[in-house]
Design a protein around this motif. Sequence first.
Motif, short mmCIF file in Angstrom:
data_model
loop_
_atom_site.label_atom_id
_atom_site.label_comp_id
_atom_site.label_asym_id
_atom_site.label_seq_id
_atom_site.Cartn_x
_atom_site.Cartn_y
_atom_site.Cartn_z
N ARG A 185 0.86 -1.19 0.00
CA ARG A 185 0.00 0.00 0.00
C ARG A 185 0.89 1.23 0.00
O ARG A 185 1.98 1.22 0.57
N GLY A 186 0.38 2.28 -0.65
CA GLY A 186 1.13 3.52 -0.65
C GLY A 186 0.90 4.32 -1.91
O GLY A 186 0.13 3.92 -2.78
N PRO A 187 1.56 5.47 -2.04
CA PRO A 187 1.42 6.28 -3.26
C PRO A 187 1.95 5.50 -4.47
O PRO A 187 2.82 4.63 -4.36
N HIS A 188 1.44 5.87 -5.61
CA HIS A 188 1.81 5.20 -6.86
C HIS A 188 3.33 5.24 -7.08
O HIS A 188 3.96 4.21 -7.39
N ALA A 189 3.94 6.40 -6.90
CA ALA A 189 5.38 6.54 -7.15
C ALA A 189 6.19 5.67 -6.19
O ALA A 189 7.20 5.07 -6.58
N GLU A 190 5.72 5.56 -4.96
CA GLU A 190 6.44 4.74 -3.98
C GLU A 190 6.41 3.27 -4.35
O GLU A 190 7.42 2.55 -4.25
N LEU A 191 5.23 2.77 -4.79
CA LEU A 191 5.12 1.36 -5.17
C LEU A 191 5.96 1.07 -6.42
O LEU A 191 6.52 -0.03 -6.55
N LEU A 192 6.02 2.03 -7.32
CA LEU A 192 6.86 1.84 -8.51
C LEU A 192 8.32 1.66 -8.12
O LEU A 192 9.08 0.94 -8.80
N ALA A 193 8.71 2.28 -7.06
CA ALA A 193 10.11 2.23 -6.65
C ALA A 193 10.44 1.04 -5.77
O ALA A 193 11.62 0.67 -5.64
N THR A 194 9.43 0.40 -5.19
CA THR A 194 9.72 -0.62 -4.18
C THR A 194 9.10 -2.00 -4.45
O THR A 194 9.52 -2.98 -3.83
N VAL A 195 8.11 -2.11 -5.34
CA VAL A 195 7.39 -3.38 -5.54
C VAL A 195 7.56 -3.85 -6.99
O VAL A 195 6.91 -3.32 -7.90
N PRO A 196 8.43 -4.82 -7.25
CA PRO A 196 8.67 -5.28 -8.62
C PRO A 196 7.42 -5.80 -9.32
O PRO A 196 7.19 -5.52 -10.50
N GLY A 197 6.59 -6.56 -8.60
CA GLY A 197 5.37 -7.10 -9.22
C GLY A 197 4.44 -5.99 -9.67
O GLY A 197 3.81 -6.08 -10.73
N TYR A 198 4.36 -4.95 -8.87
CA TYR A 198 3.53 -3.79 -9.22
C TYR A 198 4.08 -3.10 -10.48
O TYR A 198 3.32 -2.73 -11.37
N VAL A 199 5.40 -2.97 -10.56
CA VAL A 199 6.02 -2.33 -11.72
C VAL A 199 5.71 -3.13 -12.98
O VAL A 199 5.33 -2.57 -14.01
N ASP A 200 5.86 -4.46 -12.89
CA ASP A 200 5.60 -5.30 -14.07
C ASP A 200 4.14 -5.18 -14.52
O ASP A 200 3.86 -5.09 -15.72
N LEU A 201 3.24 -5.16 -13.56
CA LEU A 201 1.81 -5.11 -13.91
C LEU A 201 1.45 -3.77 -14.54
O LEU A 201 0.79 -3.72 -15.58
N VAL A 202 1.89 -2.67 -13.92
CA VAL A 202 1.56 -1.35 -14.44
C VAL A 202 2.20 -1.15 -15.82
O VAL A 202 1.60 -0.55 -16.72
N THR A 203 3.41 -1.65 -15.99
CA THR A 203 4.07 -1.55 -17.29
C THR A 203 3.28 -2.31 -18.35
O THR A 203 3.12 -1.84 -19.49
N ALA A 204 2.79 -3.49 -17.97
CA ALA A 204 1.97 -4.27 -18.91
C ALA A 204 0.69 -3.52 -19.27
O ALA A 204 0.27 -3.49 -20.43
N TYR A 205 0.06 -2.91 -18.25
CA TYR A 205 -1.14 -2.11 -18.52
C TYR A 205 -0.81 -0.97 -19.48
O TYR A 205 -1.57 -0.67 -20.42
N GLU A 206 0.31 -0.31 -19.23
CA GLU A 206 0.68 0.84 -20.03
C GLU A 206 0.94 0.43 -21.48
O GLU A 206 0.51 1.10 -22.42
N GLN A 207 1.61 -0.72 -21.67
CA GLN A 207 1.87 -1.18 -23.03
C GLN A 207 0.57 -1.54 -23.73
O GLN A 207 0.38 -1.24 -24.91
N ALA A 208 -0.35 -2.17 -22.99
CA ALA A 208 -1.64 -2.52 -23.59
C ALA A 208 -2.41 -1.27 -23.98
O ALA A 208 -3.08 -1.23 -25.02
N GLU A 209 -2.30 -0.22 -23.16
CA GLU A 209 -2.99 1.03 -23.48
C GLU A 209 -2.39 1.67 -24.73
O GLU A 209 -3.12 2.20 -25.57
N VAL A 210 -1.06 1.61 -24.87
CA VAL A 210 -0.42 2.16 -26.07
C VAL A 210 -0.88 1.41 -27.30
O VAL A 210 -1.21 2.01 -28.34
N ASP A 211 -0.92 0.07 -27.20
CA ASP A 211 -1.37 -0.73 -28.34
C ASP A 211 -2.82 -0.41 -28.68
O ASP A 211 -3.19 -0.33 -29.85
N HIS A 212 -3.64 -0.23 -27.64
CA HIS A 212 -5.05 0.08 -27.87
C HIS A 212 -5.21 1.44 -28.54
O HIS A 212 -6.03 1.62 -29.44
N THR A 213 -4.36 2.42 -28.13
CA THR A 213 -4.41 3.75 -28.74
C THR A 213 -4.04 3.68 -30.21
O THR A 213 -4.64 4.34 -31.06
N LYS A 214 -3.05 2.84 -30.54
CA LYS A 214 -2.67 2.66 -31.94
C LYS A 214 -3.83 2.08 -32.73
O LYS A 214 -4.11 2.50 -33.86
#
Length: 618
Positions: A569-598
């Motif tokens: 639990r915590g702010p988004h920026a903090e989890l990005l810096a400390t939780v690898p699983g969270y980073v992987d998931l958010v990155t996957a979401y972000e890539q899916a969003e980019v593909d969807h925008t294309k």
Amino acid sequence: MLVRGLVVLGRAIREEPRIFAVAVSGSVLFGAMTVASAFVVGAVVGDVVVPAIERGAVGVGGLALAAVALFGISVLRVAGIFGRRLGAGYMQYRLQAAYRRRVTRRYLELPLAWHHRNATGTLLSNANSDVEAAWYPIAPLPFAVGTLVMLVGAVASLFVTDWALALVGLAVFPALFALNVAYSRRMAPRQARAQRLRAEVSGIAHESFDGALVVKTMGREAQETDRFAARAGELRDSLVAVGRLRGVFDPLLETLPSLGTLAVLVVGAIRLRQGEISVAELISVAFLFTVLAFPVRAIGWVLAELPRSVAGWDRVSRVLDATGEMPYGDTTLDVSEPRPASLAFSGVRFGYEPAEAHLPGTEVLGEVSFTVPAGKIVALVGPTGSGKSTIAALAVRLVDPLAGTVCLDGVDVRRLTAASLTGTAALVAQVPFVFDDTVRANVTLDRPGIGDDDVWAALRLAEADGFVAALPEGLDTMVGERGTSLSGGQRQRLTLARALAGRPRLLVLDDATSAVDPRVEAAILAGLRSSAGEAGAPAASILVVAYRRATIALADEVVYLEQGRVVARGPHAELLATVPGYVDLVTAYEQAEVDHTKDETYDEVAPLTSGLEIEVDR
């Protein structure tokens, strides 16, 4: 089966005693006049017609008296028929309406876990055909009760007239009863199977209609047709079996009274030659059996419908007696001031029983604890199956936890009244449901105190006022069944406006803006944040199931879930810096969003080159 059927009828009589009394009174009047008419006809034939034939002249006075008597009896019989039919019909339809309401009310009281175990088609059948079947014998019941009274009077009259004729007549009734018992025993399993197949056919039809898009796009029309046809064929065969049994027993039930009349005539002729009875008495007895033939069938009708009634009642009572309801408490929250509500999960565990929803008895959530402070936005983030939607359902008490507590403003939601709970928290689901009604009706849901100004304010917060204003009739536009005239994003925004119109103090968004443009989603959340506390705007805390990075970044706190447990639990920026699983998931979401925008960009350009018109929701 006979005893159980009579118990069901007894319940109906206890629930509508006055109407039943009116119907039975009319039936008894009809029966009494039927017995009276037999003796009047006998007297007319024996004392007026036969003497007139012997003398070669008709007595005007006697004939006039006979006409008056027959006319008076006919008028009373008509009055009896009117009272009987009106009372029986009113009683039957009142019971059906009352039990439809009870079944529907019970559906609303039972938790979602119970609904997961029961197909929608079965529930529709319970509230419709099963309720009708349970009370189907009510229509002939008063007639049958009146017939019993009439039979008692007829048998007494027979013994007064001649004991031999009475014994002949009595022999018919045990035979009728035995035949009906045999009929009921054979009919019961056939009627139960027919009722079950009705529910299954209804379930398949509902599922096919509900999944029409999948059926069409996957080319499964033939398979769905065959699936429906197979079950419909079973229902047809079952009903044919019911019809065959009726075809065997109905002629027998019709024949017995006629055989009784014939036996009475034969024995009566012998007794007449012996001088034991008069012509008038023989005519009265024969005519009495003739007019009794039809009313006696009313008893057969009731007994014939008892198996169907019991089958329907068993299916209805299964709903009414179902356990697992979630009773509300008697605590109310202070809503005198429109302030945000806090939400707290403390040691919450949740899981399905092995029989529920055909799921294994594994735990969905384990020891979940977090808070949504008043006026804050908290984002739930986690991979598929991590329990986000379950948390959303628990927050508004669609289900109860197996352990732990869910509190609104420090009060366990299980202690709150229904009005306090629904007035405090609102859930907007990922899959929007829109009624086949106007935009206004979909937003207000007939809730008191929500005027057009409130509707437009909610639509503005949901970024839906623009497309609603552009509709042909604005708020009065009919949107079609399930909102078929709207795009997916428009339906989501309309259901969001529905929740906002009630001015909830806690808003739970279960991926409720997944079908709208990311910019629109960001505008909605930013509008909810900036409008909190302003006059006329809902001041709400927000729990949002989020996937898009831009949405997650708007939250004050992120709760990251894995396998039903809070990992971080915590702010988004903090989890990005400390939780690898969270980073992987958010990155996957972000890539899916980019593909969807294309893909959306291609869809916007494609019409210019291919002539196809593709809608992009904005």
